[in-house]
Design an enzyme around this catalytic site. Structure first.
Site, short mmCIF file in Angstrom:
data_model
loop_
_atom_site.label_atom_id
_atom_site.label_comp_id
_atom_site.label_asym_id
_atom_site.label_seq_id
_atom_site.Cartn_x
_atom_site.Cartn_y
_atom_site.Cartn_z
CG HIS A 122 -22.18 -17.69 27.29
ND1 HIS A 122 -23.22 -17.72 28.19
CD2 HIS A 122 -22.54 -16.82 26.32
CE1 HIS A 122 -24.19 -16.89 27.77
NE2 HIS A 122 -23.80 -16.33 26.65
CD GLU A 144 -26.30 -13.62 25.68
OE1 GLU A 144 -27.39 -13.08 25.87
OE2 GLU A 144 -26.04 -14.78 26.05
CG ASP A 183 -23.47 -21.24 28.53
OD1 ASP A 183 -23.20 -20.21 29.18
OD2 ASP A 183 -24.13 -21.22 27.48
#
Ligand code: ACM
Length: 755
Positions: A259, A323, A198
């Site tokens: 990420h 995202e 991440d």
């Protein structure tokens, strides 16, 4: 006829009660019939084992050793079937992989399964039929172990029963992961989704790209403290082996194309700007993403997934996909060129292109892909499994399009969310998923077409760790909700009952106590203020999310089983300190809530002349908490004539801002004061003390009694970092509302501020 029917109904209800009283099995089996007999495991009991493979031997050995260690009873393992007093396995090739049957009568315990997976589950169920003392890590005095007579036929309702743990935001040790696998396997969870990469850390050793862990696995937090950690390939193999022994498949997640800050800090040449960046110490949506116009990006993923597939035998590999900030792509000439070459019109199509390229890499290695529901926004292959996290919408759409789906809606089953009143529970990110909500969530939404329902293969509870700084708090969030999810996914819906689950949970609490697990016990809820004040009298009403008994004291001592039992609202007409806690049926108490309850008078207002606006002074630098505020070095006081609270702060420029002035209240009353900054003083008294804790979500509430007019305040906003991440997430203001006003609290308005 009707009479006969009623009689049968009564019989059924009675027999259900009988099960309820006698069995504590979680997840509740598909069918369970009491048998009028009981078996006793004693020193003469044997386990019949002939011509079995090493894995079967291991399962049996695990059981035998556990019983010996906790009770001193040594079950003999023998190839020969004695006349009676034995446990025997009957392998039946036509059964399902996870299916088992377990029959207990006076002479023997018979386990039937296709192979070891079903056998392992039968052994978990059998252990739950025995006294909980078999779970003791030390020898307890048990001379015989009675097993109630029973005939169980069992198989799961869903094939994918998962728990995810995020090892990136806060690294989790291999021992911690194994400890969770031990617990989850007991309750028949069969997937462990390991979130390995991440923005805040890359945790999986990749031999061809060593900087991923030496650079990407190390984070310099805003407080200057370094946080690091990664898993070697040997360690990850060990977890895979350990999980497999417990019939849990480890699904690794390598996040792309977003990420990716930690990966791109290690290899900036794979980013769009190709500029050096740091591993992030802020969580949320990040701008740096992998560059799809650079073929080296796909060479990188080919190499990475080659090593990942070599470590993890899972049929599915999770590639993230959530995202993704598209800003860099939109502004990149190379990305625009690629889009025009390939006839793509939107950045979403570019996302789809990225995911498809990676899917084809993984299919070369014989693997299938799981991605978060955003991947549906591009054009993805039919073989891709969608994990629906932004509610159920993505999952519904994916299933109706013919994709396999794993439901993980954040608003129902995310395990990082609050499980009790956010104003009194330990700090979490946000949200509210109680045990009951997790238990009762139906993974098959009604909007999935009838002929597509089978595509929902199960669900998963996600344990993100932004606010799970320690192992203790991670376990607090996981349990018992992970176990509620385990039953939710295993048990046939008609056999589910939250009340009965809660009753059976008692045994789970004891098992977790033996292991020293810090699980959640519902707190007494109702009053949300850290302090209650009153002028005449006040009445406080408490409840909790699980109808647990609550006990309280008024003499300053911590409540115990012998304290006063809360039966009705408590009325106060003089100053007291209330201490109240919930108690499990095991006798274990929740953390204690201590609420000072103070009889007071309305504080008199300030009478002097004032001017609209407030004063502010500032000191630059990192101040750990209010105990480290500097004595000197502030700017001179600046007047802000019209104060507008702001929400955005520069986390890379830590500072302390102190606001002072007067606020006006329009009538005498007891006021609720809420503030998400570090300290708030009213009339010289510290009313809100958020010293050293993350400030968000209007959690810290107190009360003051104020007469109509102006009252002095001092607000200290410490823009610092706690536990690795920025501590200030809310406006630099405070809220003052009448306690009896049940509306949503509002911040103090600019026209009520003076200096
Ligand atoms: C997610 O929670 N961003 C998948």
């Amino acid at each position: 006829m009707i009479k006969k029917y009623c009689f049968m109904m009564i019989m059924l209800v009675n027999s259900f009660n009988l099960f309820a009283q006698n069995f504590n099995i979680i997840p509740y089996p598909k069918s369970i019939e009491p048998v009028d007999a009981s078996f006793e495991i004693n020193k003469k009991t044997s386990f019949v084992m002939s011509k079995v493979d090493d894995n079967t031997k291991q399962i049996i050995k695990g059981f035998v050793n556990k019983i010996a260690k906790s009770t001193g009873i040594h079950i003999e393992v023998t190839p020969n079937k004695p006349k009676a007093n034995y446990i025997v396995i009957d392998f039946n090739p036509i059964m399902g992989e996870e299916e088992y049957r377990l029959k207990v009568d006076a002479e023997r315990i018979t386990i039937e399964s296709k192979g070891n997976h079903g056998l392992f589950y039968a052994m978990q169920t059998l252990q739950q039929l025995l006294p909980v003392s078999i779970e003791s890590p030390i020898l307890e005095n048990v001379s015989n172990l009675k097993v109630p007579g029973v005939s169980i036929v069992d198989e799961p309702n869903f094939s994918y029963r998962g728990i995810m743990i995020d090892a990136c935001r806060n690294f989790k040790s291999i021992d911690f992961i194994k400890r969770q696998l031990d617990i989850l396997a007991m309750y028949k969870i069969n997937r462990f989704h390991w979130h390995l990469t991440d923005d805040q850390g890359w945790r999986a050793e990749i031999k061809k790209y060593p900087l991923l862990t030496t650079v990407g696995g190390v984070r310099k937090n805003g407080d200057g403290i370094t946080s690091s950690g990664f898993y070697t390939q040997d360690e990850m193999r060990e977890v895979v082996r350990y999980a497999a022994e417990r019939f849990i498949t480890v699904v690794p997640e390598i996040e792309l194309p977003g990420h990716a800050t930690a990966a791109l800090a290690a290899y900036p040449e794979l980013s769009v700007l190709k500029k050096p960046i740091d591993v992030s110490y802020v969580w949320g949506n990040h701008i740096e993403v992998f560059d799809p116009s650079n073929e080296k990006t796909f060479e990188f993923f080919t190499d990475v997934f080659k090593e990942i597939c070599d470590i993890f035998p899972s049929e599915y590999i999770h590639i993230g996909g959530d995202e993704v900030n598209k800003t860099r792509w939109i502004n990149s000439e190379n990305c625009k060129r690629l889009m025009s070459e390939k006839g793509m019109n939107t950045p979403l199509e570019l996302h789809g292109y990225f995911v498809k390229r990676v899917e084809s890499i993984l299919s070369q290695f014989g693997r299938k892909v799981i991605g978060w529901d955003e991947i549906l926004e591009g054009d993805v292959n039919q073989t891709t499994t969608v994990m629906s996290w932004r509610g159920e919408k993505g999952g519904i759409e994916a299933a109706n399009l013919g994709h396999e789906v794993i439901m993980a809606p954040s608003n129902y089953i995310y395990l990082d969310r609050y499980q009790g009143d956010p104003t009194i529970e330990p700090m979490a990110l946000h949200g509210y998923n109680t045990l009951q909500r997790v238990y009762e969530y139906n993974p098959i939404p009604k909007d999935v077409a009838e002929d597509k329902k089978h595509l929902i293969i199960g669900a998963q509870g996600n344990m993100w760790t932004e606010y799970a700084f320690t192992d203790e708090i991670t376990e607090y969030r996981l349990y018992p909700r992970a176990i509620a999810l385990a039953e939710n996914l295993w048990t046939t819906p008609k056999n589910k009952s939250f009340d009965d689950f809660v009753r059976r949970l008692d045994r789970v609490h004891q098992v977790l106590d033996y292991r020293g697990v810090n699980y959640h016990i519902p707190l007494p809820e109702g009053p949300q203020h850290k302090k209650v004040v009153f002028v005449d009298d006040v009445t406080l009403t408490f409840t909790n999310t699980r109808k647990l008994k609550m006990l309280f004291t008024l003499d300053g001592t911590d409540p115990s089983a012998k304290s006063m039992v809360y039966k009705e609202p408590l009325k106060f007409s003089e100053t007291k300190t209330l201490k109240i806690a919930s108690m499990l049926p095991t006798g274990k108490m929740s953390p204690v809530r201590t609420i000072p309850i103070e009889k007071t008078k309305y504080a008199l207002p300030f009478e002097g002349p004032v001017t609209p606006g407030i004063q502010m002074e500032k000191a630059l630098g990192f101040f750990r908490d209010s105990t480290s505020y500097p004595k000197t070095g502030y700017t001179s006081k600046k007047i802000i004539p019209e104060f507008t609270p702001r929400k955005e702060f520069n986390w890379r420029m830590p500072s302390l801002e102190i606001y002072e002035g007067y606020f006006a209240v329009e009538e005498d009353g007891v006021y609720s004061v809420i503030c998400d900054q570090e300290l708030l003083y009213i009339n010289g008294q510290l009313v809100i003390d958020n010293n050293g804790v993350i400030r968000r979500a209007l959690r810290n509430r107190s009360q003051v009694a104020l007469a109509k007019g102006l009252h002095k305040f001092k607000l200290c906003m410490n823009n610092n970092v706690i536990g690795g991440f920025p501590a200030v997430w809310s406006e630099n203001t405070f809220y003052v509302n009448k306690v009896d006003d049940k509306g949503k609290p509002t911040a103090i308005a600019s026209d009520k501020l003076f200096h």
